[in-house]
Design an enzyme around this catalytic site. Structure first.
Site, mmCIF file in Angstrom:
data_model
loop_
_atom_site.group_PDB
_atom_site.id
_atom_site.type_symbol
_atom_site.label_atom_id
_atom_site.label_comp_id
_atom_site.label_asym_id
_atom_site.label_seq_id
_atom_site.Cartn_x
_atom_site.Cartn_y
_atom_site.Cartn_z
ATOM 1 N N GLU A 139 0.831 -1.216 0.000
ATOM 2 C CA GLU A 139 0.000 0.000 0.000
ATOM 3 C C GLU A 139 0.859 1.256 0.000
ATOM 4 O O GLU A 139 1.845 1.343 0.733
ATOM 5 C CB GLU A 139 -0.867 0.039 1.265
ATOM 6 C CG GLU A 139 -2.091 -0.831 1.153
ATOM 7 C CD GLU A 139 -2.923 -0.802 2.430
ATOM 8 O OE1 GLU A 139 -2.731 0.109 3.268
ATOM 9 O OE2 GLU A 139 -3.758 -1.701 2.569
ATOM 10 N N CYS A 145 2.771 8.271 2.027
ATOM 11 C CA CYS A 145 2.959 7.272 3.083
ATOM 12 C C CYS A 145 3.304 5.965 2.379
ATOM 13 O O CYS A 145 2.526 5.487 1.556
ATOM 14 C CB CYS A 145 1.676 7.133 3.897
ATOM 15 S SG CYS A 145 1.722 5.784 5.094
ATOM 16 N N CYS A 185 4.681 -7.971 7.924
ATOM 17 C CA CYS A 185 5.521 -7.468 9.011
ATOM 18 C C CYS A 185 5.732 -8.587 10.019
ATOM 19 O O CYS A 185 4.814 -9.363 10.300
ATOM 20 C CB CYS A 185 4.855 -6.272 9.693
ATOM 21 S SG CYS A 185 5.884 -5.552 11.010
ATOM 22 N N CYS A 213 2.023 -6.958 15.906
ATOM 23 C CA CYS A 213 1.128 -6.167 16.772
ATOM 24 C C CYS A 213 -0.305 -6.678 16.566
ATOM 25 O O CYS A 213 -0.755 -6.813 15.425
ATOM 26 C CB CYS A 213 1.229 -4.685 16.438
ATOM 27 S SG CYS A 213 2.921 -4.095 16.580
ATOM 28 N N CYS A 221 -2.994 -4.854 14.286
ATOM 29 C CA CYS A 221 -2.580 -4.317 12.991
ATOM 30 C C CYS A 221 -2.803 -5.328 11.867
ATOM 31 O O CYS A 221 -2.381 -6.488 11.968
ATOM 32 C CB CYS A 221 -1.101 -3.940 13.075
ATOM 33 S SG CYS A 221 -0.370 -3.527 11.481
HETATM 34 N N1 SAH Z 1 5.793 -0.541 11.818
HETATM 35 C C1 SAH Z 1 5.793 0.835 12.095
HETATM 36 C C2 SAH Z 1 5.158 1.673 11.001
HETATM 37 C C3 SAH Z 1 3.913 1.136 10.354
HETATM 38 S S1 SAH Z 1 2.492 1.069 11.408
HETATM 39 C C4 SAH Z 1 5.128 1.105 13.447
HETATM 40 O O1 SAH Z 1 4.510 0.196 13.993
HETATM 41 O O2 SAH Z 1 5.273 2.224 13.933
HETATM 42 C C5 SAH Z 1 2.091 2.812 11.564
HETATM 43 C C6 SAH Z 1 1.228 3.157 12.757
HETATM 44 O O3 SAH Z 1 -0.106 2.660 12.592
HETATM 45 C C7 SAH Z 1 1.741 2.618 14.075
HETATM 46 O O4 SAH Z 1 1.730 3.633 15.046
HETATM 47 C C8 SAH Z 1 0.732 1.534 14.382
HETATM 48 O O5 SAH Z 1 0.669 1.268 15.754
HETATM 49 C C9 SAH Z 1 -0.542 2.125 13.826
HETATM 50 N N2 SAH Z 1 -1.601 1.138 13.582
HETATM 51 C C10 SAH Z 1 -1.470 -0.062 12.984
HETATM 52 N N3 SAH Z 1 -2.665 -0.692 12.934
HETATM 53 C C11 SAH Z 1 -3.564 0.119 13.499
HETATM 54 C C12 SAH Z 1 -4.974 0.027 13.740
HETATM 55 N N4 SAH Z 1 -5.666 -1.040 13.366
HETATM 56 N N5 SAH Z 1 -5.579 1.068 14.329
HETATM 57 C C13 SAH Z 1 -4.885 2.183 14.694
HETATM 58 N N6 SAH Z 1 -3.562 2.318 14.499
HETATM 59 C C14 SAH Z 1 -2.892 1.298 13.920
HETATM 60 FE FE1 SF4 Z 2 4.341 -4.127 12.009
HETATM 61 FE FE2 SF4 Z 2 3.277 -3.535 14.375
HETATM 62 FE FE3 SF4 Z 2 3.865 -1.559 12.656
HETATM 63 FE FE4 SF4 Z 2 1.853 -3.275 12.149
HETATM 64 S S1 SF4 Z 2 1.964 -1.810 13.818
HETATM 65 S S2 SF4 Z 2 3.367 -2.595 10.722
HETATM 66 S S3 SF4 Z 2 2.671 -5.201 13.015
HETATM 67 S S4 SF4 Z 2 5.283 -2.988 13.660
#
Ligand code: SAH
Ligand code: SF4
Length: 357
Positions: free
Chosen positions: A102, A115, A122, A126, A129
């Protein structure tokens, strides 16, 4: 002896491009024109370009194209969606091996931000996510990261020829500091004044908290901004949402952030996805303020965007949570949910917007 596999011209740093040309008997000073065509003009067909010298043109004809030594990274658009206000456009881009990532173009107050993704899937897992739920597929090459920015810029210039793509956030799919070398090489190219020329201070790397990567950025004096996704104020609270916290725990992560702040003098963005009943209580907010005391941070609160693989719900306590942090003296912004929209369809996207404003 088998021929070496084809390589991407977008994967070459400027110096590597000079060496390639030299090795092929073409003067290294032609690298300037080639770099400009690829990274400034975003050329998709090099033989179409004006201003190339005959030796460079001959080399391009012999070395670049299907079945030859080099190819161009030109991801195709599989799918496009946009927010109802048309300010956010999201692209699913197909890579050469068939995987997709994306890329998003956002425009607010005439300021445009891309972005981009840094990995397919990944490894960090998390729980909330969508990318984490996919698991890790592979790292992106520098050229695949650069090509996403070139795509976003092409889209912007097609509708707004006078506008510039000014900001970049690494908040798409993947963990940038898990793909450190490729990300830094891509950012060197993206911030190069002879090419895309996005200022280093307008580039933000968002990390889940890969401690060695944060420290390495500080030691190497990387000129980019850093956002750290924290999400928990105790070891248990964080580990329940962010499994990688078992590897680099909250205490180590905060120590790394303090070291980063001390070495670089830069303000850090703290990202916090608010999940009802998990990390949105006033006690948690007070503990967070305590943990961050004395640090130069800007806190971004993002209500959870529900994903199919996670049962949690978005918090409604955002304003109260924000008030606690503000009362403690921290700049803190709360992203509003705007209903069903492309923007609300992706958690990363919501967080990325916050940083773009
Ligand atoms: N891996 C990196 C960058 C990509 S995720 C990171 O985790 O920072 C970018 C942001 O989106 C992160 O702050 C993550 O916690 C947030 N994020 C991911 N999934 C989400 C969701 N379902 N709802 C809200 N924020 C989310
Ligand atoms: Fe990876 Fe966590 Fe960032 Fe999602 S929020 S992209 S799982 S590091």
């Amino acid at each position: 002896m088998s021929a070496s596999p084809p390589r991407s011209l977008h994967d070459l740093s400027f110096i590597a491009m000079e060496s390639e040309l030299q090795a092929a008997g073409v003067s290294a000073h032609h690298a300037k024109a080639l770099w400009r065509a690829l990274h400034f003009h975003g050329a998709q067909d090099l033989l179409d370009q004006d201003g190339f010298s005959p030796p460079l043109r001959r080399w391009l004809a012999s070395a670049v194209g299907e079945g030859k030594a080099f190819f161009l990274d030109e991801p195709g658009v599989v799918e496009e969606s946009h927010s109802s206000d048309l300010l956010t456009r999201k692209f699913l881009l197909r890579l050469r091996d068939g995987h997709s990532v994306e890329t998003v173009l956002m425009g607010y107050d005439g300021r445009y931000t891309a972005c981009v993704s840094t990995q397919v899937g990944c490894a960090m897992g998390c729980v909330f996510c969508a990318t984490g739920q996919m698991g890790f597929v592979r790292h992106l090459r520098p050229g695949e990261i650069i090509a996403q920015v070139l795509h976003a810029r092409r889209i912007l210039l097609a509708s707004h020829p006078q506008r510039r793509l000014r900001n970049l956030v690494l908040m798409g799919m993947g963990e940038p500091l898990h793909n450190y070398a490729a990300v830094m090489q891509a950012l060197d190219a993206i911030s190069d004044v002879r090419g895309i020329n996005i200022g280093p201070s307008k580039i933000c790397i968002s990390t889940v908290g890969v401690v060695p990567g944060i420290l390495r950025m500080a030691e190497e004096a990387r000129p980019y901004r850093l956002a750290v996704s924290l999400h928990g104020s105790t070891e248990a609270e964080r580990a329940a949402l962010v499994p990688v916290s078992k590897q680099w725990n909250l205490a180590e992560l905060l120590a790394a952030c303090r070291t980063y702040g001390a070495i670089t003098g830069k303000r850090i963005f703290v990202e916090w996805t608010l999940v009802a009943g998990r990390n949105d209580s006033l006690e948690t907010a007070a503990r967070l303020a305590e943990l961050l005391s004395g640090m130069d941070v800007h806190i971004n609160l993002i209500p959870l965007n529900p994903t199919s693989g996670f049962g949690g719900t978005p918090s409604t306590a955002g304003h109260a949570f924000q008030s606690v942090l503000r009362a403690a003296g921290f700049p803190c912004t709360l992203r509003q949910r705007r209903g069903i929209d492309v923007a609300a369809g992706c958690g990363q996207l919501q967080a990325a917007k916050r940083l773009a404003q």
